[in-house]
Design a protein around this motif. Structure first.
Motif, PDB file in Angstrom:
ATOM      1  N   LEU A 173      80.783  91.235   8.389  1.00  0.00           N
ATOM      2  CA  LEU A 173      80.163  92.410   8.245  1.00  0.00           C
ATOM      3  C   LEU A 173      79.353  92.812   9.223  1.00  0.00           C
ATOM      4  CD1 LEU A 173      81.079  93.691   5.446  1.00  0.00           C
ATOM      5  CD2 LEU A 173      79.021  93.182   4.794  1.00  0.00           C
ATOM      6  N   ARG A 174      79.778  94.193   9.749  1.00  0.00           N
ATOM      7  CA  ARG A 174      78.892  95.001  10.478  1.00  0.00           C
ATOM      8  C   ARG A 174      79.149  96.450  10.087  1.00  0.00           C
ATOM      9  NH1 ARG A 174      75.358  94.568  14.779  1.00  0.00           N
ATOM     10  NH2 ARG A 174      76.451  92.795  15.346  1.00  0.00           N
ATOM     11  N   ARG A 175      77.878  97.195  10.048  1.00  0.00           N
ATOM     12  CA  ARG A 175      77.639  98.555   9.473  1.00  0.00           C
ATOM     13  C   ARG A 175      78.921  98.740   8.059  1.00  0.00           C
ATOM     14  NH1 ARG A 175      78.731 100.461  15.711  1.00  0.00           N
ATOM     15  NH2 ARG A 175      76.961 100.044  16.565  1.00  0.00           N
ATOM     16  N   GLY A 176      78.783  97.578   7.475  1.00  0.00           N
ATOM     17  CA  GLY A 176      79.171  97.857   6.026  1.00  0.00           C
ATOM     18  C   GLY A 176      80.669  97.778   6.312  1.00  0.00           C
ATOM     19  N   GLN A 177      81.279  97.353   7.379  1.00  0.00           N
ATOM     20  CA  GLN A 177      82.592  97.372   7.517  1.00  0.00           C
ATOM     21  C   GLN A 177      83.092  95.958   7.790  1.00  0.00           C
ATOM     22  OE1 GLN A 177      84.969  99.563   6.859  1.00  0.00           O
ATOM     23  NE2 GLN A 177      83.000 100.962   6.247  1.00  0.00           N
ATOM     24  N   PRO A 178      84.391  95.235   7.907  1.00  0.00           N
ATOM     25  CA  PRO A 178      84.844  94.016   8.559  1.00  0.00           C
ATOM     26  C   PRO A 178      84.539  94.287   9.927  1.00  0.00           C
ATOM     27  CG  PRO A 178      86.436  94.927   7.115  1.00  0.00           C
ATOM     28  CD  PRO A 178      85.538  96.077   7.047  1.00  0.00           C
ATOM     29  N   THR A 179      84.029  93.098  10.474  1.00  0.00           N
ATOM     30  CA  THR A 179      83.790  93.053  11.869  1.00  0.00           C
ATOM     31  C   THR A 179      85.251  93.328  12.538  1.00  0.00           C
ATOM     32  OG1 THR A 179      83.514  90.851  11.623  1.00  0.00           O
ATOM     33  CG2 THR A 179      81.643  92.108  11.936  1.00  0.00           C
ATOM     34  N   ALA A 180      85.247  93.445  13.764  1.00  0.00           N
ATOM     35  CA  ALA A 180      86.599  93.458  14.716  1.00  0.00           C
ATOM     36  C   ALA A 180      87.697  92.175  14.524  1.00  0.00           C
ATOM     37  CB  ALA A 180      86.310  93.937  16.260  1.00  0.00           C
ATOM     38  N   HIS A 181      87.235  91.171  14.581  1.00  0.00           N
ATOM     39  CA  HIS A 181      88.052  90.053  14.492  1.00  0.00           C
ATOM     40  C   HIS A 181      88.324  89.781  13.234  1.00  0.00           C
ATOM     41  CE1 HIS A 181      84.092  88.398  13.729  1.00  0.00           C
ATOM     42  NE2 HIS A 181      84.647  87.348  13.129  1.00  0.00           N
ATOM     43  N   LYS A 182      87.752  90.586  12.059  1.00  0.00           N
ATOM     44  CA  LYS A 182      88.400  90.233  10.863  1.00  0.00           C
ATOM     45  C   LYS A 182      89.462  91.179  10.597  1.00  0.00           C
ATOM     46  CE  LYS A 182      86.275  86.859   8.785  1.00  0.00           C
ATOM     47  NZ  LYS A 182      87.167  85.913   7.914  1.00  0.00           N
ATOM     48  N   LYS A 183      89.284  92.388  10.888  1.00  0.00           N
ATOM     49  CA  LYS A 183      89.992  93.531  11.019  1.00  0.00           C
ATOM     50  C   LYS A 183      91.332  93.376  11.765  1.00  0.00           C
ATOM     51  CE  LYS A 183      91.330  98.001  10.089  1.00  0.00           C
ATOM     52  NZ  LYS A 183      91.545  98.367   8.764  1.00  0.00           N
ATOM     53  N   PHE A 184      91.002  92.982  12.916  1.00  0.00           N
ATOM     54  CA  PHE A 184      92.297  92.491  13.807  1.00  0.00           C
ATOM     55  C   PHE A 184      92.140  91.037  14.045  1.00  0.00           C
ATOM     56  CE2 PHE A 184      90.733  96.824  14.735  1.00  0.00           C
ATOM     57  CZ  PHE A 184      92.058  97.579  14.955  1.00  0.00           C
ATOM     58  N   ASP A 185      92.024  90.431  15.100  1.00  0.00           N
ATOM     59  CA  ASP A 185      92.017  89.015  15.149  1.00  0.00           C
ATOM     60  C   ASP A 185      91.036  88.799  16.143  1.00  0.00           C
ATOM     61  OD1 ASP A 185      93.692  89.284  17.526  1.00  0.00           O
ATOM     62  OD2 ASP A 185      95.389  89.197  16.166  1.00  0.00           O
ATOM     63  N   VAL A 186      90.691  87.565  16.589  1.00  0.00           N
ATOM     64  CA  VAL A 186      89.820  87.166  17.595  1.00  0.00           C
ATOM     65  C   VAL A 186      90.249  87.480  18.964  1.00  0.00           C
ATOM     66  CG1 VAL A 186      88.725  85.178  18.638  1.00  0.00           C
ATOM     67  CG2 VAL A 186      88.749  85.553  16.341  1.00  0.00           C
ATOM     68  N   ALA A 187      91.635  87.359  19.325  1.00  0.00           N
ATOM     69  CA  ALA A 187      91.979  87.606  20.668  1.00  0.00           C
ATOM     70  C   ALA A 187      91.800  89.115  20.758  1.00  0.00           C
ATOM     71  CB  ALA A 187      93.497  87.236  20.677  1.00  0.00           C
ATOM     72  N   THR A 188      92.196  89.795  19.735  1.00  0.00           N
ATOM     73  CA  THR A 188      92.117  91.404  20.022  1.00  0.00           C
ATOM     74  C   THR A 188      90.652  91.831  20.242  1.00  0.00           C
ATOM     75  OG1 THR A 188      94.199  91.689  18.726  1.00  0.00           O
ATOM     76  CG2 THR A 188      92.813  93.708  18.842  1.00  0.00           C
ATOM     77  N   ALA A 189      89.682  91.071  19.410  1.00  0.00           N
ATOM     78  CA  ALA A 189      88.175  91.879  19.494  1.00  0.00           C
ATOM     79  C   ALA A 189      87.981  90.962  20.874  1.00  0.00           C
ATOM     80  CB  ALA A 189      87.512  90.713  18.264  1.00  0.00           C
TER      81      ALA A 189
END
Lengths: 287, 287
Positions: free
Chosen positions: A91-107
């Motif tokens: 969680l970051r700024r109340g939203q899923p973090t980048a690797h949660k929203k996308f995936d680790v490679a994309t993040a």
């Protein structure tokens, strides 16, 4: 010419960031970069740069690429810090973090591209070439092995260790302080200030950066997930070195107050008033 | 003045890299950065830059920071590409990859710092400020969202997909070609060449870059782990888009030969001989 009120610069800054990210041709990559840049950050670093430029009579509009570069670097650092093998934040700024929203490679790749794009933006400034080179030197030094990333490695290595207050300050000076200092120094470089002014700005930034980190540590202990927009009490859970762990909560609040006062005192040594920079000190809860 | 023979530049380049990495104060981070930089890379990109500078009468010694910057960027890209969530490679140049030798967090951060240090090195050049700014623009564009990282995202997204030869060439032009092109363009910028020369250099680099990737794809199919220093047959195992997958092995060898011939033809359009650049074409096994 933009209005010199710092808050009024937020909208044109966001528009500039949006415009730059739109130039990324790969839709998947652009979406990932945008996701984290648009996640509602305070824009502290770019606004600090722009406030410094405005304070010393520089061209605020012309400084926009440098301001945006700071936000891209900050965003890249958050994306990589949040990775599962790093701080493992969902969680970051109340939203899923980048690797949660996308995936680790994309993040990882979105963070990598954001760092490169920050330097692309420095290359787009219309400042004198020698000013551009000075900005390049300041930004690269602030974020490299002896700057932000060095601080992140120290932070990682300090988990579960007892470190001294001096080491904790050094760690935070690199991890968080270096980019905040770069913001005011780059603002000064764009406004072509004199050596004494750079000295005062660096002192201000050093105290501001420490205050910022102390506040962050206090918030981690005292605020809810909803207030923070991220998982609270993570520092304790991960046995991180923090100011409250070394100074206690009351001691940390006192240290915070001292750093804010010292930051204000640094501004008072300038040979002109700097209300736009002083305004950043209202961020802190010193009572 | 260094000797104009490209191979003779390898030792001073390595010494320069060593000297720069020694400035990283955090021992853990320095060790991780050094591990991958020292892992026995061919130094293709920096030597290509230095050969270009030498060919057009630029100052080879003064170009060393720019050459080293390319190697740091290349190394950062390898470290991140090898990560478990990316290509998941355990072996690189016959040695454990960075995240195997250290851990994933250290590998991510070492890559991040190597990217920043590349820009630090551009800031250390003694070239004219406008040349430094031109180099900054070239490098940042080559490696950002519309360059190397963009190509890496395309590569990731193409796994398991059937893509056209045109898309594969575009992917490789970004992922591998952009940094190789930057090497010769930056060499040209440092030697202050004219527009026609930049055109010939870009054409040379485009064909060289494609040849390089075709050779790499062929090697992945035909060489052993010992010969490659990394795991062979990974492309097939991961259903990656490759030239052999689209053209077959014989067709790929033919395409390789065509690209090498086109690269040589590009050099022939220069208004002077360029034996140091031609020498790079002996890298390819065109028979």
């Amino acid at each position: 010419m933009l209005k010199p009120d710092t808050e009024a610069l937020r909208a044109p800054l966001n528009a500039f960031l949006d415009q730059h990210l739109a130039t990324v041709e790969n839709a998947h990559l652009q979406a990932a970069m945008r996701y984290s840049v648009d996640a509602g950050g305070k824009r502290l670093r770019p606004l600090l740069l722009l406030a410094t430029v405005a304070t010393f009579g520089g061209e605020v509009e012309a400084a926009m690429p440098a301001a945006a570069a700071l936000e891209l670097v900050h965003t890249y650092s958050l994306i990589h810090d949040d990775l599962p093998e790093m701080d493992n934040d969902d969680l970051r700024r109340g939203q899923p973090t980048a690797h949660k929203k996308f995936d680790v490679a994309t993040a990882v790749l979105a963070g990598d591209a954001l760092q490169s794009e920050a330097f692309t933006l420095l290359g787009q400034l219309t400042a004198q070439p020698q000013v551009q080179v000075a900005l390049l030197q300041t930004l690269a030094a602030a974020i490299g092995g002896n700057g932000m990333v060095g601080g992140q490695v120290m932070d990682m290595d300090s988990q579960g260790q007892t470190i001294s207050l001096a080491d904790l300050k050094q760690l935070q000076r690199l991890k968080t302080g270096a980019l905040l200092e770069a913001a005011v120094v780059m603002g000064g470089q764009l406004a072509n200030v004199d050596a004494a002014t750079f000295g005062a700005l660096r002192a201000f930034a050093a105290h501001f950066g420490l205050a910022f980190q102390i506040q962050d540590d206090i918030n981690d202990l005292t605020k809810t997930a909803a207030q923070l927009g991220k998982t609270p009490n993570k520092d304790v859970a991960e046995h991180k070195a923090t100011f409250p762990a070394l100074l206690g909560l009351a001691g940390s609040r006192e240290a915070l107050q001292q750093e804010v006062a010292a930051a204000a005192a640094s501004l008072a040594t300038l040979n002109q008033p700097a209300p736009q920079l002083s305004a950043f000190l209202t961020y802190f809860e010193t009572r």
